[in-house]
Motif scaffolding. Sequence first.
Motif, short mmCIF file in Angstrom:
data_model
loop_
_atom_site.label_atom_id
_atom_site.label_comp_id
_atom_site.label_asym_id
_atom_site.label_seq_id
_atom_site.Cartn_x
_atom_site.Cartn_y
_atom_site.Cartn_z
N GLY A 172 0.80 -1.21 0.00
CA GLY A 172 0.00 0.00 0.00
C GLY A 172 0.84 1.27 0.00
N GLY A 173 2.06 1.20 -0.50
CA GLY A 173 2.91 2.38 -0.57
C GLY A 173 3.92 2.48 0.56
N ARG A 174 3.74 1.75 1.64
CA ARG A 174 4.69 1.78 2.75
C ARG A 174 5.95 1.06 2.32
NH1 ARG A 174 5.41 -1.73 7.48
NH2 ARG A 174 6.33 -0.47 9.15
N GLN A 175 7.09 1.74 2.44
CA GLN A 175 8.35 1.18 2.00
C GLN A 175 9.43 1.39 3.06
OE1 GLN A 175 9.00 -0.31 -1.36
NE2 GLN A 175 6.81 -0.50 -0.96
N LEU A 176 10.35 0.46 3.14
CA LEU A 176 11.52 0.60 4.01
C LEU A 176 12.41 1.69 3.43
CD1 LEU A 176 13.22 -0.43 6.41
CD2 LEU A 176 14.23 -2.10 4.82
N GLN A 177 12.80 2.66 4.26
CA GLN A 177 13.64 3.76 3.79
C GLN A 177 15.08 3.64 4.25
OE1 GLN A 177 11.30 7.10 5.26
NE2 GLN A 177 10.63 7.49 3.16
N SER A 178 15.30 3.15 5.48
CA SER A 178 16.67 3.02 5.98
C SER A 178 16.73 1.96 7.08
CB SER A 178 17.17 4.36 6.53
OG SER A 178 16.42 4.75 7.66
N ILE A 179 17.95 1.52 7.34
CA ILE A 179 18.22 0.54 8.39
C ILE A 179 19.33 1.11 9.26
CG2 ILE A 179 19.07 -1.78 8.93
CD1 ILE A 179 18.07 -2.68 6.18
N SER A 180 19.17 0.95 10.56
CA SER A 180 20.27 1.25 11.49
C SER A 180 20.58 -0.04 12.24
CB SER A 180 19.90 2.37 12.46
OG SER A 180 18.80 2.01 13.24
N ILE A 181 21.84 -0.16 12.67
CA ILE A 181 22.28 -1.37 13.37
C ILE A 181 22.82 -0.95 14.73
CG2 ILE A 181 23.85 -3.35 13.34
CD1 ILE A 181 23.99 -3.03 10.28
N SER A 182 22.36 -1.66 15.77
CA SER A 182 22.91 -1.43 17.12
C SER A 182 23.65 -2.70 17.54
CB SER A 182 21.80 -1.09 18.11
OG SER A 182 20.86 -2.14 18.17
N GLN A 183 24.59 -2.54 18.46
CA GLN A 183 25.37 -3.69 18.92
C GLN A 183 25.45 -3.72 20.43
OE1 GLN A 183 29.19 -3.11 17.09
NE2 GLN A 183 29.97 -1.89 18.77
N VAL A 184 25.50 -4.95 20.96
CA VAL A 184 25.64 -5.16 22.39
C VAL A 184 26.65 -6.28 22.58
CG1 VAL A 184 24.47 -5.90 24.51
CG2 VAL A 184 23.26 -4.44 22.87
N ALA A 185 27.64 -6.06 23.44
CA ALA A 185 28.62 -7.10 23.74
C ALA A 185 28.08 -7.97 24.87
CB ALA A 185 29.95 -6.47 24.16
N VAL A 186 28.15 -9.29 24.66
CA VAL A 186 27.72 -10.26 25.67
C VAL A 186 28.84 -11.28 25.78
CG1 VAL A 186 25.97 -11.94 26.33
CG2 VAL A 186 25.30 -9.91 25.03
N GLY A 187 29.72 -11.10 26.76
CA GLY A 187 30.89 -11.98 26.90
C GLY A 187 31.80 -11.79 25.71
N THR A 188 32.15 -12.90 25.04
CA THR A 188 33.01 -12.81 23.86
C THR A 188 32.20 -12.65 22.57
OG1 THR A 188 33.05 -15.21 23.59
CG2 THR A 188 34.81 -14.22 24.94
N HIS A 189 30.91 -12.45 22.70
CA HIS A 189 30.04 -12.30 21.53
C HIS A 189 29.56 -10.85 21.40
CE1 HIS A 189 29.72 -16.61 22.51
NE2 HIS A 189 29.66 -16.76 21.20
N ILE A 190 29.32 -10.45 20.16
CA ILE A 190 28.66 -9.17 19.89
C ILE A 190 27.36 -9.49 19.18
CG2 ILE A 190 28.77 -6.93 18.75
CD1 ILE A 190 31.81 -7.15 18.79
N GLN A 191 26.25 -8.98 19.72
CA GLN A 191 24.94 -9.16 19.11
C GLN A 191 24.56 -7.90 18.37
OE1 GLN A 191 22.11 -10.26 22.11
NE2 GLN A 191 22.96 -12.31 22.36
N PHE A 192 24.09 -8.06 17.13
CA PHE A 192 23.68 -6.94 16.30
C PHE A 192 22.18 -7.04 16.04
CE2 PHE A 192 28.07 -7.93 15.34
CZ PHE A 192 28.68 -6.69 15.42
N VAL A 193 21.49 -5.91 16.15
CA VAL A 193 20.05 -5.84 15.90
C VAL A 193 19.79 -4.75 14.87
CG1 VAL A 193 17.79 -5.36 16.92
CG2 VAL A 193 19.48 -6.66 18.22
N ALA A 194 18.95 -5.05 13.89
CA ALA A 194 18.58 -4.08 12.86
C ALA A 194 17.28 -3.39 13.25
CB ALA A 194 18.40 -4.77 11.52
N THR A 195 17.21 -2.09 12.99
CA THR A 195 16.00 -1.30 13.17
C THR A 195 15.68 -0.65 11.83
OG1 THR A 195 16.48 -0.87 15.49
CG2 THR A 195 14.94 0.63 14.42
N GLY A 196 14.44 -0.76 11.40
CA GLY A 196 14.03 -0.20 10.11
C GLY A 196 13.19 1.04 10.28
N THR A 197 13.39 2.01 9.39
CA THR A 197 12.57 3.21 9.33
C THR A 197 11.78 3.15 8.02
OG1 THR A 197 14.20 4.46 10.58
CG2 THR A 197 12.58 5.73 9.33
N PHE A 198 10.46 3.35 8.14
CA PHE A 198 9.56 3.21 7.00
C PHE A 198 8.93 4.55 6.61
CE2 PHE A 198 10.01 -1.00 8.64
CZ PHE A 198 9.93 -1.82 7.53
N SER A 199 8.34 4.57 5.42
CA SER A 199 7.72 5.77 4.88
C SER A 199 6.34 6.05 5.45
CB SER A 199 7.63 5.67 3.35
OG SER A 199 6.83 4.55 2.99
#
Length: 135
Positions: free
Chosen positions: A30-57
């Motif tokens: 219906g015209g709604r489109q993904l415009q951009s993605i941002s990525i955040s990171q969190v360190a958990v021990g020896t691992h880094i977790q990445f999460v994507a956040t989307g911004t829409f029209s």
Amino acid sequence: MRKYRTSSLLLAIVFVLALLTVSCGSTSSGGRQLQSISISQVAVGTHIQFVATGTFSASPMTVSPLPADWMLGIPAPPPKQWTYTLTDQPYVYDCGNVAPSQPGQVTAIAPKDPNAPSSGTTAKAITATLEFKCQ
């Protein structure tokens, strides 16, 4: 003669409506489109977790976690067609690898169409890349 004018007028109206429909385009979202993605990171021990956040029209404007496909590195050059498998799970990098990337980059990829299937191919994708470093 009057019947001919009515038919011509009706045909003209249908033609104009068809042109408007084609020129405005249509998407399954219906015209709604993904415009951009941002990525955040969190360190958990020896691992880094990445999460994507989307911004829409259109509303809802922000979605987190954004279902995305993940890759280590930067796609260069970007392909004309993206093959993707979406997940809303965080991308996890293990800094305990024998030879971790220093610095590394992680890329999130998602189709512009929020109603795209969870896997497939698209020429219309949004990407975001984040550089990270293991501590």
